[in-house]
Design a protein around this motif. Structure first.
Motif, PDB file in Angstrom:
ATOM      1  N   LYS A 621       0.829  -1.212   0.000  1.00 37.40           N
ATOM      2  CA  LYS A 621       0.000   0.000   0.000  1.00 37.40           C
ATOM      3  C   LYS A 621       0.859   1.256   0.000  1.00 37.40           C
ATOM      4  O   LYS A 621       0.537   2.244  -0.678  1.00 37.40           O
ATOM      5  CB  LYS A 621      -0.911   0.009   1.233  1.00 37.40           C
ATOM      6  CG  LYS A 621      -2.111  -0.911   1.161  1.00 37.40           C
ATOM      7  CD  LYS A 621      -2.942  -0.744   2.424  1.00 37.40           C
ATOM      8  CE  LYS A 621      -4.151  -1.657   2.438  1.00 37.40           C
ATOM      9  NZ  LYS A 621      -4.930  -1.516   3.688  1.00 37.40           N
ATOM     10  N   THR A 622       1.942   1.238   0.753  1.00 35.33           N
ATOM     11  CA  THR A 622       2.813   2.408   0.833  1.00 35.33           C
ATOM     12  C   THR A 622       3.362   2.765  -0.544  1.00 35.33           C
ATOM     13  O   THR A 622       3.367   3.941  -0.943  1.00 35.33           O
ATOM     14  CB  THR A 622       3.977   2.146   1.814  1.00 35.33           C
ATOM     15  OG1 THR A 622       3.444   1.955   3.116  1.00 35.33           O
ATOM     16  CG2 THR A 622       4.945   3.313   1.832  1.00 35.33           C
ATOM     17  N   LEU A 623       3.819   1.767  -1.295  1.00 34.71           N
ATOM     18  CA  LEU A 623       4.345   2.041  -2.630  1.00 34.71           C
ATOM     19  C   LEU A 623       3.260   2.614  -3.537  1.00 34.71           C
ATOM     20  O   LEU A 623       3.520   3.530  -4.333  1.00 34.71           O
ATOM     21  CB  LEU A 623       4.924   0.764  -3.233  1.00 34.71           C
ATOM     22  CG  LEU A 623       6.197   0.217  -2.564  1.00 34.71           C
ATOM     23  CD1 LEU A 623       6.631  -1.086  -3.232  1.00 34.71           C
ATOM     24  CD2 LEU A 623       7.326   1.244  -2.607  1.00 34.71           C
ATOM     25  N   ARG A 624       2.036   2.110  -3.391  1.00 33.39           N
ATOM     26  CA  ARG A 624       0.935   2.642  -4.217  1.00 33.39           C
ATOM     27  C   ARG A 624       0.627   4.080  -3.840  1.00 33.39           C
ATOM     28  O   ARG A 624       0.456   4.948  -4.708  1.00 33.39           O
ATOM     29  CB  ARG A 624      -0.290   1.759  -4.039  1.00 33.39           C
ATOM     30  CG  ARG A 624      -1.586   2.332  -4.664  1.00 33.39           C
ATOM     31  CD  ARG A 624      -1.490   2.457  -6.180  1.00 33.39           C
ATOM     32  NE  ARG A 624      -2.629   3.171  -6.721  1.00 33.39           N
ATOM     33  CZ  ARG A 624      -3.741   2.579  -7.209  1.00 33.39           C
ATOM     34  NH1 ARG A 624      -3.816   1.254  -7.186  1.00 33.39           N
ATOM     35  NH2 ARG A 624      -4.729   3.292  -7.679  1.00 33.39           N
ATOM     36  N   TYR A 625       0.571   4.355  -2.542  1.00 32.26           N
ATOM     37  CA  TYR A 625       0.294   5.723  -2.094  1.00 32.26           C
ATOM     38  C   TYR A 625       1.395   6.690  -2.530  1.00 32.26           C
ATOM     39  O   TYR A 625       1.142   7.862  -2.817  1.00 32.26           O
ATOM     40  CB  TYR A 625       0.155   5.772  -0.578  1.00 32.26           C
ATOM     41  CG  TYR A 625      -1.118   5.151  -0.049  1.00 32.26           C
ATOM     42  CD1 TYR A 625      -2.314   5.263  -0.730  1.00 32.26           C
ATOM     43  CD2 TYR A 625      -1.110   4.451   1.154  1.00 32.26           C
ATOM     44  CE1 TYR A 625      -3.477   4.698  -0.239  1.00 32.26           C
ATOM     45  CE2 TYR A 625      -2.268   3.875   1.661  1.00 32.26           C
ATOM     46  CZ  TYR A 625      -3.448   3.997   0.956  1.00 32.26           C
ATOM     47  OH  TYR A 625      -4.600   3.437   1.440  1.00 32.26           O
ATOM     48  N   LEU A 626       2.633   6.196  -2.585  1.00 30.94           N
ATOM     49  CA  LEU A 626       3.749   7.044  -2.999  1.00 30.94           C
ATOM     50  C   LEU A 626       3.730   7.310  -4.500  1.00 30.94           C
ATOM     51  O   LEU A 626       4.419   8.208  -4.983  1.00 30.94           O
ATOM     52  CB  LEU A 626       5.083   6.397  -2.612  1.00 30.94           C
ATOM     53  CG  LEU A 626       5.373   6.284  -1.114  1.00 30.94           C
ATOM     54  CD1 LEU A 626       6.675   5.544  -0.884  1.00 30.94           C
ATOM     55  CD2 LEU A 626       5.416   7.653  -0.455  1.00 30.94           C
ATOM     56  N   GLY A 627       2.982   6.521  -5.248  1.00 29.07           N
ATOM     57  CA  GLY A 627       2.859   6.739  -6.686  1.00 29.07           C
ATOM     58  C   GLY A 627       3.684   5.819  -7.548  1.00 29.07           C
ATOM     59  O   GLY A 627       3.837   6.058  -8.758  1.00 29.07           O
ATOM     60  N   VAL A 628       4.244   4.739  -6.979  1.00 22.42           N
ATOM     61  CA  VAL A 628       5.028   3.792  -7.765  1.00 22.42           C
ATOM     62  C   VAL A 628       4.094   3.024  -8.700  1.00 22.42           C
ATOM     63  O   VAL A 628       3.080   2.471  -8.262  1.00 22.42           O
ATOM     64  CB  VAL A 628       5.791   2.819  -6.832  1.00 22.42           C
ATOM     65  CG1 VAL A 628       6.449   1.701  -7.639  1.00 22.42           C
ATOM     66  CG2 VAL A 628       6.830   3.572  -6.023  1.00 22.42           C
ATOM     67  N   ARG A 629       4.451   2.983  -9.994  1.00 21.22           N
ATOM     68  CA  ARG A 629       3.593   2.336 -10.984  1.00 21.22           C
ATOM     69  C   ARG A 629       3.976   0.878 -11.215  1.00 21.22           C
ATOM     70  O   ARG A 629       3.119   0.046 -11.555  1.00 21.22           O
ATOM     71  CB  ARG A 629       3.693   3.103 -12.308  1.00 21.22           C
ATOM     72  CG  ARG A 629       3.205   4.544 -12.236  1.00 21.22           C
ATOM     73  CD  ARG A 629       1.719   4.620 -12.367  1.00 21.22           C
ATOM     74  NE  ARG A 629       1.233   4.054 -13.601  1.00 21.22           N
ATOM     75  CZ  ARG A 629       1.232   4.688 -14.783  1.00 21.22           C
ATOM     76  NH1 ARG A 629       1.685   5.944 -14.862  1.00 21.22           N
ATOM     77  NH2 ARG A 629       0.765   4.102 -15.869  1.00 21.22           N
ATOM     78  N   ALA A 630       5.268   0.570 -11.102  1.00 27.67           N
ATOM     79  CA  ALA A 630       5.733  -0.795 -11.371  1.00 27.67           C
ATOM     80  C   ALA A 630       6.958  -1.088 -10.522  1.00 27.67           C
ATOM     81  O   ALA A 630       7.658  -0.174 -10.073  1.00 27.67           O
ATOM     82  CB  ALA A 630       6.059  -0.968 -12.855  1.00 27.67           C
ATOM     83  N   VAL A 631       7.203  -2.373 -10.313  1.00 28.27           N
ATOM     84  CA  VAL A 631       8.392  -2.826  -9.582  1.00 28.27           C
ATOM     85  C   VAL A 631       9.115  -3.836 -10.457  1.00 28.27           C
ATOM     86  O   VAL A 631       8.490  -4.725 -11.048  1.00 28.27           O
ATOM     87  CB  VAL A 631       8.015  -3.474  -8.229  1.00 28.27           C
ATOM     88  CG1 VAL A 631       9.268  -4.046  -7.546  1.00 28.27           C
ATOM     89  CG2 VAL A 631       7.343  -2.456  -7.317  1.00 28.27           C
TER      90      VAL A 631
END
Length: 732
Positions: A621-631
């Motif tokens: 969730k943190t990565l999504r909230y930060l705006g990361v689109r892909a890993v």
């Protein structure tokens, strides 16, 4: 859905906003039960109260009701202990539970099955801890991590319900076993009757198990019931001896009779007898702990420990002055029972007093300078002993190089002897008031002594809660009110709990998926990055308290000192990255804010095994909230990869012929991810182009949308978008 609030009633004022949300759900959602705050927390309440082994599903069309075996998923780590009743249950994260609540199916690859065939009977003097440590060693040797372990065989008659529950919990917590399963048998039925399960339920469980082939027949018929497994482990109970876990649960299991020589062989003393360091001896025990905050000790073994303390007290034995004894609060029923029997007084007289505060407030011993120097140079090895690996952190534990895991009674013996290099199995551990040597056998109770204390109440019931206990309404809980409307509820809960953007309204139409162009790398992380390092640090001081305010949680994101970003030259730098194309080093929050203003997509890059450990749902969730689109990673923890899909982040993986080092990434590159709109049924591939200053490199990556369901969820945008759009036809 059953929710257990683990805090005590005194915690209500500090958590009133969260509890209002729970009370709203309790009143407005069907099939929701909440166990209110109660003394003792999760470890003291029985999860077995939540389920009844088999479940009756009423017929919807007037036909016959259906009886099915019960399966339990939960976010609490004690869930696998339900297998002592023959229930298949395993721990998962809250996103998995949320997905099931929203009506999505549970799908995952079936892991390998390990069968443990138990035969024989335990030898005299062999207790539960000896049995459990031996089983954990066998699971280690057969690499049972991530697998399902099932116990069978005639030797299971020697396992009480409490033994089975504790073994299942230890296998999951310490060895990483997905879950265990014990059969339904006479022990199960006896346990149900002792816990006052309604007679008709007991009869139904037995009849159903026998009709469905789930019942374990007693010897000699059992030999015909051997199932087929991927791996079978043979366990003869008559071969087990009294043991200790040298180095904790993950260490080596050593027979108690050989523990002293094993310690001396592997930790040879570096100082002579006349040395000033003799004030603190090689192998001395600094910390002795019964139980832990998270795992209560086995009830029968605690009663035995109380009887050992009683005999030690009668003989005038005391703990060595350098031993710090601690005992976190016991389960409420066990503590009351031992207090009534006078055993807590005996433990208290030795120095084992129930107190969470005392156990946490460790003060360092006044080590002299030569001792400090010897510790730093590894010339002196000090030890801790305990019934669990979860020993309180503090100066004492930090000074202990070796942790020895043992039964509660053996912990007491070591605390009296004061040194693990002493042969407590054969040699005296102290002198009584008359100067007579006292051996371990002089303190150990006989079977009759234990039975005399437990004939009225079987020990395993001392940690059980009756089904009507755990959900009993309490005045303080009933007094909590919440608004009826959701809009008013969100206003009243703020700022502790706020509506997260993942729950905002969704367009009725599925969004069109597009390629990702001109993305920048937010960070290049190393191997084995834990999910908890990505989110705000909830587990180590200065920790951010868990909250329903995602904005507050993001303030501590990517700030863990263990998180190393290869884009930053200073290896000691914490919480910073490089923004490009400016090339400036700055805090993550500032770089992310710049990228968002510039409308630049962000991609996270990592090595092997990304996202293990705790906090996997909040890490995603943190990565999504930060705006990361892909890993892009070399490999993922399976649960973390699945959670990335749920929150709408595309997980990509390097092919086996390609390593992260082969890419020679510096963070200055611009990334393009091509092929997203054209993804079909799994497996799929995505092309990544890396645009540097002089050239462009292209690589094909595995798209880790592993199932058609995951592919569909990613196309919808997230788990919540998928569910919201599925409800539109129903609403219309």
């Amino acid at each position: 859905l059953d929710i257990i609030v683990a805090q005590e009633p005194a915690a209500i004022p500090d958590n009133i906003a969260r509890y209002k949300l729970l009370r709203w759900g309790e009143k407005n959602l069907s099939n929701v039960r909440i166990a209110p705050p109660q003394q003792g927390g999760m470890a003291d309440s029985t999860l077995a109260s939540l389920c009844s082994i088999v479940q009756i599903i009423p017929a919807a069309d007037g036909g016959n009701d259906m009886v099915v075996p019960e399966t339990v998923l939960g976010s609490q780590r004690h869930i696998p202990s339900l297998s002592h009743k023959g229930i298949l249950g395993w721990q998962t994260d809250t996103l998995e539970i949320e997905s099931l609540m929203l009506g999505n199916p549970l799908s995952f690859p079936i892991p390998p099955l390990v069968g443990v065939k138990v035969t024989g009977k335990p030898r005299k003097g062999v207790g539960f801890t000896d049995l459990a440590l031996t089983i954990m060693l066998l699971l280690q040797r057969h690499e049972a991590k991530g697998k399902i372990v099932e116990f069978f065989g005639s030797g299971l008659d020697a396992f009480s319900a409490a033994d089975r529950a504790a073994i299942a919990q230890m296998a999951h917590h310490h060895e990483g076993v997905l879950t265990t399963l014990f059969p339904i048998d006479a022990t199960t039925i006896t346990h149900l009757r002792q816990t006052k399960t309604p007679p008709h339920t007991v009869a139904l469980v037995e009849a159903y198990a026998k009709a469905q082939g789930l019942w374990r027949e007693g010897w000699p018929h059992e030999s015909a019931q051997d199932p087929t497994y991927n791996t079978v482990i043979e366990l003869g109970l008559d071969t087990i001896r009294a043991v200790v876990g040298y180095g904790g649960m993950a260490g080596t299991v050593i027979q108690l009779s050989e523990a002293a020589s094993y310690f001396t062989k592997n930790n040879p003393p570096q100082t002579a007898e006349g040395d000033p360091l003799a004030t603190i001896r090689h192998g001395d025990v600094l910390l002795a702990q019964l139980g832990s905050e998270t795992t209560p000790p086995h009830p029968t073994e605690m009663i035995i420990a109380g009887l050992v303390a009683r005999e030690a007290r009668k003989n005038g034995l005391k703990l060595k002055p350098w031993v710090r004894a601690t005992m976190p609060p016991l389960p409420t029923r066990l503590a009351a029972y031992m207090k009534k029997a006078g055993l807590l007084d005996d433990l208290d007289a030795l120095g084992f007093r129930q107190s969470a505060a005392a156990a946490k407030s460790q003060e360092p011993l006044p080590f002299a300078a030569p001792i400090q120097k010897a510790l730093q140079e590894n010339k002196l090895t000090l030890c801790s002993v305990g019934t669990d690996d979860d020993v309180f952190d503090g100066p004492l534990q930090e000074a202990c190089k070796i942790h020895v895991l043992a039964s509660p009674a053996t912990v007491i013996v070591y605390a009296i002897a004061g040194n693990v290099a002493q042969d407590v199995f054969l040699k005296p551990i102290g002198l009584n008031a008359e100067g007579k040597p006292i051996n371990i056998r002089d303190l150990w109770p006989g079977v009759a002594d234990v039975l005399a204390l437990t004939e009225d109440t079987p020990p395993h019931l001392l940690t059980e809660s009756r089904p009507d206990d755990i959900f009993r309404a309490q005045p303080d809980w009933q007094a909590i009110t919440a608004p009826t409307s959701t809009d008013a509820l969100w206003k009243e809960l703020a700022p502790v709990v706020i509506r997260p953007p993942l729950l905002e309204s969704f367009a009725p139409e599925q969004p069109k998926k597009e390629n990702i162009h001109n993305a920048r790398i937010l960070a290049i992380l190393e191997n084995d990055v834990q999910a908890g390092w990505i989110q705000a640090d909830l587990f180590h001081p200065p920790a951010i308290a868990p909250t329903g305010n995602y904005e507050q949680m993001l303030q501590g994101a990517l700030q863990n000192a263990a998180l190393k970003n290869a884009m930053v030259e200073d290896p000691a730098a914490v919480g910073v990255t490089k923004h490009h194309p400016s090339g400036l080093t700055m805090p993550y929050a500032e770089a992310i804010s710049r990228y968002q203003r510039e409308k630049t997509p962000m991609v996270l890059v990592a090595g092997h095994n990304l996202g293990g450990g705790r906090g996997q749902e909040w890490g995603a969730k943190t990565l999504r909230y930060l705006g990361v689109r892909a890993v892009i990673a070399q490999s993922y923890d399976p649960a973390f990869r699945h959670n990335l899909v749920r929150v709408g982040i595309l997980p990509l993986q390097l092919k086996s012929t390609l390593s992260l080092a082969d890419l020679n990434l510096t963070g200055t590159e611009t990334l393009n991810l091509i092929g997203i709109p054209d993804l079909g049924a799994p497996p799929g591939e995505i092309m990544v182009t890396l645009e540097g200053h002089e050239d462009i490199e292209r690589y094909m990556l595995h798209c880790r949308l592993d199932t058609p369901e995951e592919h569909a969820m990613f196309n919808q945008g997230s788990l919540w978008a998928t569910t919201a759009r599925s409800l539109i036809p129903v609403a219309v």
